[in-house]
Design a protein around this motif. Sequence first.
Motif, PDB file in Angstrom:
ATOM      1  N   ARG A 157       0.875  -1.275   0.117  1.00 31.65           N
ATOM      2  CA  ARG A 157       0.168   0.079  -0.167  1.00 31.65           C
ATOM      3  C   ARG A 157       0.850   1.306   0.233  1.00 31.65           C
ATOM      4  NH1 ARG A 157      -4.740  -1.736  -0.247  1.00 31.65           N
ATOM      5  NH2 ARG A 157      -5.838  -3.138   1.295  1.00 31.65           N
ATOM      6  N   ARG A 158       1.869   1.182   0.712  1.00 32.31           N
ATOM      7  CA  ARG A 158       2.950   2.316   0.696  1.00 32.31           C
ATOM      8  C   ARG A 158       3.400   2.548  -0.771  1.00 32.31           C
ATOM      9  NH1 ARG A 158       5.468   5.335  -0.611  1.00 32.31           N
ATOM     10  NH2 ARG A 158       6.922   6.777  -0.070  1.00 32.31           N
ATOM     11  N   GLU A 159       4.095   1.549  -1.238  1.00 26.64           N
ATOM     12  CA  GLU A 159       4.341   1.596  -2.746  1.00 26.64           C
ATOM     13  C   GLU A 159       3.334   1.963  -3.492  1.00 26.64           C
ATOM     14  OE1 GLU A 159       7.649   0.856  -3.616  1.00 26.64           O
ATOM     15  OE2 GLU A 159       8.125   0.494  -1.337  1.00 26.64           O
ATOM     16  N   GLY A 195      20.196   2.879  -7.267  1.00 23.53           N
ATOM     17  CA  GLY A 195      20.200   1.494  -7.135  1.00 23.53           C
ATOM     18  C   GLY A 195      19.613   0.959  -5.743  1.00 23.53           C
ATOM     19  N   ILE A 196      19.112   2.003  -4.915  1.00 20.82           N
ATOM     20  CA  ILE A 196      18.767   1.755  -3.524  1.00 20.82           C
ATOM     21  C   ILE A 196      17.168   2.075  -3.114  1.00 20.82           C
ATOM     22  CG2 ILE A 196      18.787   2.758  -1.181  1.00 20.82           C
ATOM     23  CD1 ILE A 196      21.729   3.324  -1.831  1.00 20.82           C
ATOM     24  N   ALA A 197      16.505   1.335  -2.553  1.00 19.44           N
ATOM     25  CA  ALA A 197      15.076   1.244  -2.190  1.00 19.44           C
ATOM     26  C   ALA A 197      14.778   1.242  -0.729  1.00 19.44           C
ATOM     27  CB  ALA A 197      14.341   0.391  -3.000  1.00 19.44           C
ATOM     28  N   ILE A 198      14.033   1.956  -0.281  1.00 21.40           N
ATOM     29  CA  ILE A 198      13.619   1.876   1.280  1.00 21.40           C
ATOM     30  C   ILE A 198      12.123   1.581   1.679  1.00 21.40           C
ATOM     31  CG2 ILE A 198      14.305   2.936   3.506  1.00 21.40           C
ATOM     32  CD1 ILE A 198      16.013   5.066   1.997  1.00 21.40           C
ATOM     33  N   PRO A 199      11.743   0.408   1.347  1.00 22.30           N
ATOM     34  CA  PRO A 199      10.349   0.291   1.366  1.00 22.30           C
ATOM     35  C   PRO A 199      10.116   0.456   3.216  1.00 22.30           C
ATOM     36  CG  PRO A 199      11.331  -1.879   0.797  1.00 22.30           C
ATOM     37  CD  PRO A 199      12.158  -0.613   0.637  1.00 22.30           C
ATOM     38  N   HIS A 200       8.878   1.213   3.712  1.00 22.37           N
ATOM     39  CA  HIS A 200       8.512   1.153   5.017  1.00 22.37           C
ATOM     40  C   HIS A 200       7.364   1.301   5.355  1.00 22.37           C
ATOM     41  CE1 HIS A 200       9.191   5.087   3.021  1.00 22.37           C
ATOM     42  NE2 HIS A 200       8.194   5.524   3.865  1.00 22.37           N
ATOM     43  N   CYS A 201       6.912   0.899   6.509  1.00 18.34           N
ATOM     44  CA  CYS A 201       5.410   1.167   6.840  1.00 18.34           C
ATOM     45  C   CYS A 201       5.775   0.798   8.414  1.00 18.34           C
ATOM     46  CB  CYS A 201       4.762  -0.001   6.274  1.00 18.34           C
ATOM     47  SG  CYS A 201       4.926  -1.582   6.732  1.00 18.34           S
ATOM     48  N   ARG A 202       4.548   1.321   9.094  1.00 23.47           N
ATOM     49  CA  ARG A 202       4.225   0.986  10.489  1.00 23.47           C
ATOM     50  C   ARG A 202       3.105  -0.030  10.234  1.00 23.47           C
ATOM     51  NH1 ARG A 202       6.016   4.418  14.666  1.00 23.47           N
ATOM     52  NH2 ARG A 202       6.509   6.584  14.064  1.00 23.47           N
ATOM     53  N   SER A 203       3.214  -0.893  11.253  1.00 24.21           N
ATOM     54  CA  SER A 203       2.060  -1.897  11.655  1.00 24.21           C
ATOM     55  C   SER A 203       2.229  -2.309  13.022  1.00 24.21           C
ATOM     56  CB  SER A 203       2.356  -2.909  10.524  1.00 24.21           C
ATOM     57  OG  SER A 203       1.226  -4.040  10.845  1.00 24.21           O
ATOM     58  N   LEU A 204       0.947  -2.768  13.439  1.00 27.52           N
ATOM     59  CA  LEU A 204       0.658  -3.382  14.897  1.00 27.52           C
ATOM     60  C   LEU A 204       1.068  -4.806  14.904  1.00 27.52           C
ATOM     61  CD1 LEU A 204      -0.847  -1.960  17.345  1.00 27.52           C
ATOM     62  CD2 LEU A 204      -2.771  -3.212  16.713  1.00 27.52           C
TER      63      LEU A 204
END
Lengths: 118, 150
Positions: free
Chosen positions: B48-50, B60-69
């Motif tokens: 969903r963030r993406e 060449g760098i990716a930083i996928p991230h999210c908050r989750s319970l």
Amino acid sequence: MHPQLELLLEIQDLQMQRGGLADGTLGDMESDVFDIKVEDAISSLDEKVLELEGRLEEGVRKRYQLVTGKGPRVVAPVINGICYGCFVAISTARASETGRNRRVESCDHCGRFLYHLD
Amino acid sequence: MKLRDFFSTEAIKLDLEAETKDDALKELVACFGLDEKSDGILFKMLKRRENLGSTGIGRGIAIPHCRSLVVTRLRIAFGRKISGLDFKAIDEKPARYVFLIVAPPLEVSNQYLPVLGKIAQFSKEADVPDALAALSNPQELIELLESKGI
């Protein structure tokens, strides 16, 4: 995990994401580092949350509406028998029951839905 | 707070098997050793963030991230795919190095934003892509972070 609890978790996570974007600090970073258009992202998240809320069953939705009226967090983690929404211990019997998270339950004290993490 | 404190060698994969962005996210989420359902929820949130915009920041760098319970503390995983993954990055180049960050909705010390910022800052350093390419074992990533003082 109960599908309605999974839905509630998803709604809460999206709302947290939305809150983070709206509060400036994360929004600035998302915009500066990741080139996100914050207003568009917030609108998109709002739409998704509305869609997911529409999939809540009636009984769950009623409690959800009741709890959202009190604050943004509708699901509280339970760790070591403590509801991390209100920091009150849930009953020992409930905390130790098997099949937790396979039903939708709420905290007797704060009313938030419970998600057992331990 | 040092970035290296959030890494464990088990969550550093220098040869991702994944051939796609989705599979790479799944492979990295699996490093955290959560249950299958939690893995699924995390993956969904990362997607969903993406969908809001790629976390591929270029070079060449990716930083996928999210908050989750579903997580109780901030966790970071690192994955490398030398042949590259299509991350729809800002510079439209494949992502070879993926830093995946997940955090609970609320943290006592609120480390999520500073960690995200530090990894973004680290990623922008000129020599970092080459240094990441040269890693021969997970411990060297920890040492690289230490050498950068972050």
